[in-house]
Write a protein that holds these residues in place. Sequence first.
Motif, short mmCIF file in Angstrom:
data_model
loop_
_atom_site.label_atom_id
_atom_site.label_comp_id
_atom_site.label_asym_id
_atom_site.label_seq_id
_atom_site.Cartn_x
_atom_site.Cartn_y
_atom_site.Cartn_z
N GLY A 225 45.95 2.22 23.75
CA GLY A 225 45.25 1.44 22.74
C GLY A 225 45.62 -0.02 22.83
O GLY A 225 46.13 -0.48 23.87
N PRO A 226 45.39 -0.78 21.76
CA PRO A 226 45.75 -2.20 21.77
C PRO A 226 47.25 -2.39 22.01
O PRO A 226 48.07 -1.59 21.56
N ASN A 227 47.59 -3.48 22.70
CA ASN A 227 48.99 -3.77 23.01
C ASN A 227 49.62 -4.63 21.92
O ASN A 227 50.39 -5.54 22.20
N HIS A 228 49.28 -4.35 20.68
CA HIS A 228 49.90 -5.06 19.56
C HIS A 228 49.93 -4.14 18.35
O HIS A 228 49.13 -3.21 18.23
N ASN A 229 50.88 -4.38 17.47
CA ASN A 229 50.99 -3.63 16.23
C ASN A 229 50.05 -4.22 15.18
O ASN A 229 49.74 -5.42 15.22
N LYS A 230 49.64 -3.39 14.24
CA LYS A 230 48.84 -3.85 13.10
C LYS A 230 49.64 -3.56 11.83
O LYS A 230 50.01 -2.42 11.57
N LEU A 231 49.91 -4.60 11.04
CA LEU A 231 50.73 -4.46 9.84
C LEU A 231 49.93 -4.86 8.60
O LEU A 231 49.27 -5.91 8.60
N TYR A 232 50.01 -4.03 7.57
CA TYR A 232 49.38 -4.30 6.28
C TYR A 232 50.51 -4.64 5.30
O TYR A 232 51.16 -3.75 4.74
N LEU A 233 50.74 -5.92 5.11
CA LEU A 233 51.99 -6.41 4.54
C LEU A 233 52.17 -6.14 3.06
O LEU A 233 53.30 -6.16 2.56
N ASP A 234 51.10 -5.88 2.34
CA ASP A 234 51.24 -5.64 0.90
C ASP A 234 51.06 -4.16 0.56
O ASP A 234 50.86 -3.81 -0.60
N THR A 235 51.13 -3.29 1.57
CA THR A 235 50.98 -1.86 1.35
C THR A 235 52.19 -1.14 1.93
O THR A 235 52.42 -1.17 3.14
N VAL A 236 52.96 -0.47 1.08
CA VAL A 236 54.16 0.21 1.55
C VAL A 236 53.79 1.42 2.40
O VAL A 236 52.71 2.00 2.24
N ASP A 237 54.64 1.77 3.32
CA ASP A 237 54.43 2.93 4.19
C ASP A 237 54.70 4.20 3.39
O ASP A 237 55.83 4.50 3.02
N GLU A 238 53.64 4.95 3.14
CA GLU A 238 53.77 6.15 2.29
C GLU A 238 54.47 7.30 3.01
O GLU A 238 54.82 8.29 2.36
N ARG A 239 54.70 7.19 4.28
CA ARG A 239 55.41 8.26 4.98
C ARG A 239 56.82 8.45 4.41
O ARG A 239 57.37 9.54 4.47
N TRP A 240 57.39 7.37 3.87
CA TRP A 240 58.68 7.50 3.19
C TRP A 240 58.56 7.25 1.69
O TRP A 240 59.25 7.89 0.89
#
Length: 446
Positions: A225-240
């Motif tokens: 896929g794309p060679n860069h990360n995508k970050l959503y800075l105002d949304t916490v990671d719900e996996r934890w």
Amino acid sequence: MGTTSPFKDHHQSHSLTKKFLPWAIYSLFPIALLRLYFYPLNFPNLSSTDQLPNTSPITITSSIISNPPPLISPQENGRARSYESPPSCDYTSGKWVHEKQGPLYNGTTCGTIKEGQNCIAHGRPDFEYLYWRWHPNQCKIPRFDPNTFLQLITNKHVAFVGDSMARNQLESLLCMLATLSAPNLVYTNGEDNKFRRWNFPSHNANVSIYWSPFLVHGVEKSNDGPNHNKLYLDTVDERWAKDLDKMDQIVLSIGHWFLHPAVYFERDDSVLGCHYCPGLNYTEIGFYDVLRKALKTALSAIRERREAGRKAIDAVVTTFSPSHFEGEWDKAGACPKTRPYEEGEKLLEGMDADMRKIEVEEVELAKEKGERFFRLEALDVTKLSLMRPDGHPGPYMHPFPLGNGVNERVQNDCVHWCLPGPIDTWNEILLEIMKKWDLGQFRREE
């Protein structure tokens, strides 16, 4: 012909007893009076309202990622403390001192070490890196006591959340605790087992790792896929974050993944900018402010959710851990040093200092809010880690890399830490923080 009674001797003995027993009892009174005079009995001064503490723990069953075995949430268990109050100390300033006593464990007896950090098993020939202890200028850090640590997490769930440095610290902790009580791996999930949980049945304690290299919601780069990360800075990671109500202590550790190419978004999918994204026509904004915002989002989520549920939580932010590549990491960069830096030989500056500063500042800002249900400290390990260029796997991220005709210009790992190694000190300091919490020296705001 006469007969002899079998009870004759018993009857005579009984008569003597009746005759002399009262005199024996009377003679004991003066002795008893003398005993009470010189050694009076002390009774507790209890009022009618005094009560014994409730020592029965209340348990709450729960789940974590795809229905693993239930977790237990703690209540006060009435245990007796087996340690003294740790002194007030600045653990960040000090020096590494060579000592004869080595680590609590070794890489061949602990089954939880990631293969790439098992330097002993991979044939690292020098062992001097195992015999250095961190000595702060103001105090001395006690050797790690697994019994005290397990007492403090009895009936609790401790979660390490973050990137591979969080995992590195977790595995160090598990190895030290296993010298007293063997943990059971009770849950695994995700690629490379990025979500795992262990249980210590001796103390009903749970220790987990949650993979979340940004703490906020992100889409990691991939080979297809794309060679860069995508970050959503105002949304916490719900996996934890979805399991926050089941955590009693959380250790956050992030940093290195923010150096990779990335595009940054807000909740409405509008692009804020990017880091190292040629050809994408986005504004380059670097990663410092992004790291700050991601940490702020994570700490706010912890505080708000625990306050809403009116449940207390203890949180620690492990500060940035410097790497020690001599040269570019992807161009045969290595970390060949075999001794720590002397005090003043290596300065904390540049990116290492900036990353640490952001994390410490965000911890202090969150503490100023004074929420009742959220106790927070920085585990500031940046400087003491900077002074240990000898503690990385280097080429020994691979088994016996320099033998059998293998080219010496093999890839090195100068980011993670050998186990055992300098990272064990992080958990020694973590234990000191926990002891202060337990003794009420880091007080929650009322």
